[in-house]
Design an enzyme around this catalytic site. Sequence first.
Site, mmCIF file in Angstrom:
data_model
loop_
_atom_site.group_PDB
_atom_site.id
_atom_site.type_symbol
_atom_site.label_atom_id
_atom_site.label_comp_id
_atom_site.label_asym_id
_atom_site.label_seq_id
_atom_site.Cartn_x
_atom_site.Cartn_y
_atom_site.Cartn_z
ATOM 1 N N ILE A 29 0.827 -1.390 0.112
ATOM 2 C CA ILE A 29 -0.113 0.014 0.166
ATOM 3 C C ILE A 29 0.786 1.174 0.016
ATOM 4 O O ILE A 29 0.336 2.256 -0.016
ATOM 5 C CB ILE A 29 -1.079 0.165 1.079
ATOM 6 C CG1 ILE A 29 -0.151 -0.122 2.473
ATOM 7 C CG2 ILE A 29 -2.145 -1.052 1.074
ATOM 8 C CD1 ILE A 29 -1.082 0.050 3.567
ATOM 9 N N GLY A 30 2.241 1.122 -0.080
ATOM 10 C CA GLY A 30 3.052 2.223 -0.111
ATOM 11 C C GLY A 30 4.315 1.809 -0.534
ATOM 12 O O GLY A 30 4.607 0.907 -0.123
ATOM 13 N N GLY A 32 8.392 3.511 -0.723
ATOM 14 C CA GLY A 32 9.530 4.746 -0.849
ATOM 15 C C GLY A 32 10.626 4.422 -1.177
ATOM 16 O O GLY A 32 10.919 3.049 -1.650
ATOM 17 N N SER A 34 13.524 3.498 0.334
ATOM 18 C CA SER A 34 14.151 2.420 1.346
ATOM 19 C C SER A 34 13.143 1.552 2.142
ATOM 20 O O SER A 34 13.443 0.831 2.914
ATOM 21 C CB SER A 34 15.221 2.585 1.913
ATOM 22 O OG SER A 34 14.823 3.875 2.937
ATOM 23 N N ALA A 35 11.898 1.797 1.894
ATOM 24 C CA ALA A 35 10.698 1.186 2.647
ATOM 25 C C ALA A 35 9.448 0.925 1.751
ATOM 26 O O ALA A 35 9.254 1.681 1.011
ATOM 27 C CB ALA A 35 10.329 2.018 3.952
ATOM 28 N N VAL A 37 5.516 -0.327 2.557
ATOM 29 C CA VAL A 37 4.569 -0.434 3.503
ATOM 30 C C VAL A 37 3.475 -1.468 2.944
ATOM 31 O O VAL A 37 2.979 -1.476 1.844
ATOM 32 C CB VAL A 37 3.631 0.969 3.751
ATOM 33 C CG1 VAL A 37 2.394 0.433 4.956
ATOM 34 C CG2 VAL A 37 4.635 2.039 4.213
ATOM 35 N N LYS A 53 5.390 -1.738 7.938
ATOM 36 C CA LYS A 53 6.346 -1.171 7.026
ATOM 37 C C LYS A 53 7.742 -1.821 6.976
ATOM 38 O O LYS A 53 8.458 -1.957 8.343
ATOM 39 C CB LYS A 53 6.635 0.567 7.747
ATOM 40 C CG LYS A 53 7.683 1.376 7.027
ATOM 41 C CD LYS A 53 7.453 2.807 7.529
ATOM 42 C CE LYS A 53 8.319 3.182 8.541
ATOM 43 N NZ LYS A 53 8.467 4.828 8.680
ATOM 44 N N ASP A 147 7.860 16.697 9.463
ATOM 45 C CA ASP A 147 7.643 16.437 8.088
ATOM 46 C C ASP A 147 6.149 16.387 8.220
ATOM 47 O O ASP A 147 5.535 15.524 7.920
ATOM 48 C CB ASP A 147 7.934 15.116 7.783
ATOM 49 C CG ASP A 147 8.186 15.110 6.181
ATOM 50 O OD1 ASP A 147 7.578 16.080 5.607
ATOM 51 O OD2 ASP A 147 8.372 13.965 5.528
#
Lengths: 523, 346
Positions: A29-30, A32, A34-35, A37, A53, A147
């Site tokens: 569902i996500g 980035g 280096s990650a 989710v 995550k 952030d």
Amino acid sequence: MAQKDDQEDEPKKVLYPLDPNSYQILDEIGRGMSAIVYKAICIPMNNSTVAIKAIDLDQSRSDLDNIRLEAKTLSLLSHQNILNAHCSFTVDQSLWVVMPFMSAGSVQSIIASSFPDGLSELCIAVVLKETLCALAYLHDQGHLHRDIKAGNILIDSNGSVKLADFGVSASIYEYNLSHGSYVSSGSSSLRFTGFAGTPYWMAPEVVISHSGYSLKADIWSFGITALELAHGRPPLSHLPPSKSLFMKLTKRFRFSDYDKEDGKKNKKFSRAFKDMVGLCLDQDPSKRPSAEKLLKHSFFRGCSKSPDFLVKNLLQGLPNVEQRYKEAKIKGQFSLDSRSEKDDQEDIMEGEKVKQRRISGWNFNVEGFEMEPVFPGEKEEDDIVKQVRFGGEMIIQEKGGEQSDVSCHSSPGQDGAFCNVAQDISNVDIQNLAIGGENCEGGYNKEVMLKGLLLLKKSLEDQREKVVNIIVSLGGGVDDERSNEEQLKQMNEQLRIELENEKGKNHALESMLQSFKSRLSNE
Amino acid sequence: MKGIFKSKPKTPTDLVRQTRDLLTYVDRVGIESREPKRDEKMADLGKLIRELKSILYGSSEAEPVSDACSQLTQEFFRENTLRLFIVCLPKLNLETRKDATQVVANLQRQQVQSKLIACEYLEKNIDLMDILIAGYEDPDMALHYGAMLRECIRHQSVARYVLESEHMKKFFDYIQLPNFDIAADAGATFKELLTRHKSTVAEFLSKNYDWFFADYNLKLLESTNYITRRQAIKLLGDMLLDRSNSGVMTRYVTSRDNLRILMNLLREQSKSIQIEAFHVFKLFVANQNKPPDIVSILITNRNKLLRLFADFKTDKEDEQFEADKSQVVKEIAALEPKGNEHEQAG
């Protein structure tokens, strides 16, 4: 629907298993840098839904202290508006952080999918108020979030709002072990150096960083987030996120800044709302209210809606997180306009490296991110921050001109602006190439691409206008057209020379390798 | 009971006294007590500890005042308040625990008449370290006690106590606990113990060389857990490259067992581990008095090593690394077999 374990004030903490085999991954569902989710279920917990995550630890090369502090922060915070971790453990090279699954996803993804022009003021008030509660708690605990943005505000199916992503958060009570120095002496004088966050939301003092930043930088980002919720995107997001531009542009955010961008829509906002945002966006950090104080502002005092309100007015008919993620991924592949959507999706519960990629949001495909990050790694950013310490006004007056070094990041003032133009243009090439490449394989959506290109054109024009303005302000207005072109030519020439240099270096290295090889074979 | 608070507490000394009284009460009645007013007292205690914290750290309105800090510190260590803080910590709620931890941490650095009275106190109450260290076995307390512990071992004498205690052995397990946040916290403490006080560390390592490095190799460098190996190889480099540990380093690089482990780490998939391993490996190569068996291992693996280093790069340009690398390559290329052994490239 997700099963949420309600955390009471003093929860008997439910112990989630620390073993990957207890979880079954359902969907991505996500994503980035280096990650990733995932939506997953925890089998021994009645198959309750969780978000995991998975952070690739090998990608963070420096020591793991940041990740350690993030994990620690997460496990020691306890507030109804903060997304906690159930637990975290390593699986090979990954760190799995198991969290409650927030089934409605991020506010940004909700906006992108169903409210492209922004939310109603009532919804904004509810979302912001809950977020502000989280922020007040964080600040009280001595943590900065660093952030704040709609992409990091998550909503559950029951309408509860939680602030997430502490990937870049810092604590003012942490001591810097490696240097043995005491970071903190008192919250009012706390200063953080270093560079984190996402450009559009960054406070001017963070961008320029002559003063480091304090808790008040979060308040600025909160104000930008308010605008984001109101309009569907942060101010100036039609421009590429370059730091030098931001140094100038953070000076004048107004509601009216949107007029140029979307002239047709004429949204009306209450005086209280405008006043609240105005307070947050004060240039002077010390004049911005604290989170605690902001909660007492009439905009929030007037807001007493329950979470149900969000369920009825925000979540109804919304595609689920997985669908939205997939859609955004498909759209994002070819659309130049996708950066905000992508950004959001990748941010759902974000990974710590992501800030680098976010900054390079102008690049629209994944490969592009690696090819051409607009800002390099964190450490270098620190250096940049040092280099551009001219202070707001000065930068524009700095006589820039020809001697500009090619690196956009280190050149202050209008040099930066020119660089940006050059960079944008080079980006266009890259993008066209990439599209060409995709085209051969799978075809593309003409309409989407056209739309994207038009948008790009507009953005370039905007950029040009900015550059012209700067030139005019320096008194060089007459033949701006030509000087602009000359600048570009020069830039081109310099880049060419650099390329030659690189080739030369390469050659030297190759011959060195040869000599090594021959030496080896001689032995 | 309200009486105490009627006249608002003013001085830091008063605050510490009241805190101590309430902690004594909490210590006595226990957590399940249904004694009347218990909740109220716990709430008061939370407020008091928060006030202590804001004296020490300042608040958004005010910087800390050094006079108030030293009054507070003096009263705190005049009696056994620290012990009460530590012992009662599990009975406090999460927010108060965090405040208490920050108070204790801060006090380690407060000087009264240029003396660290916290250190003097701890030297007399060194058994408190045992409680703090054992905290790693309790997931609820680990992060709080861990944070306190790291502050306490800033005092050299306290660090020496921990290094020389039996607890040192337990850290090899703590840093591999399944809970990442706890394991990472223990790792940070372990690193602090082995790097902060140079002379103490050097003494510890040379006295305990045999068991320490045997365990270090077996449990950490050869662990199946990626994160353990990665942190261990990094820390090993930090220790061996520290000038004060040169004696230990010289000894370390003469062992073929150690070399074997390092060469395995050099072959890892993980770039981070490879690079850290290189920084230790180079010491074996740079050693001007290489024992014959080390030389022969290097010669036997010469081609493999040179091939490995040919495309061995850091992400960012790193001149020092490149210089080290070419030095290592040069050394290995020039190696001559010692004694009767024959070179067997292959």
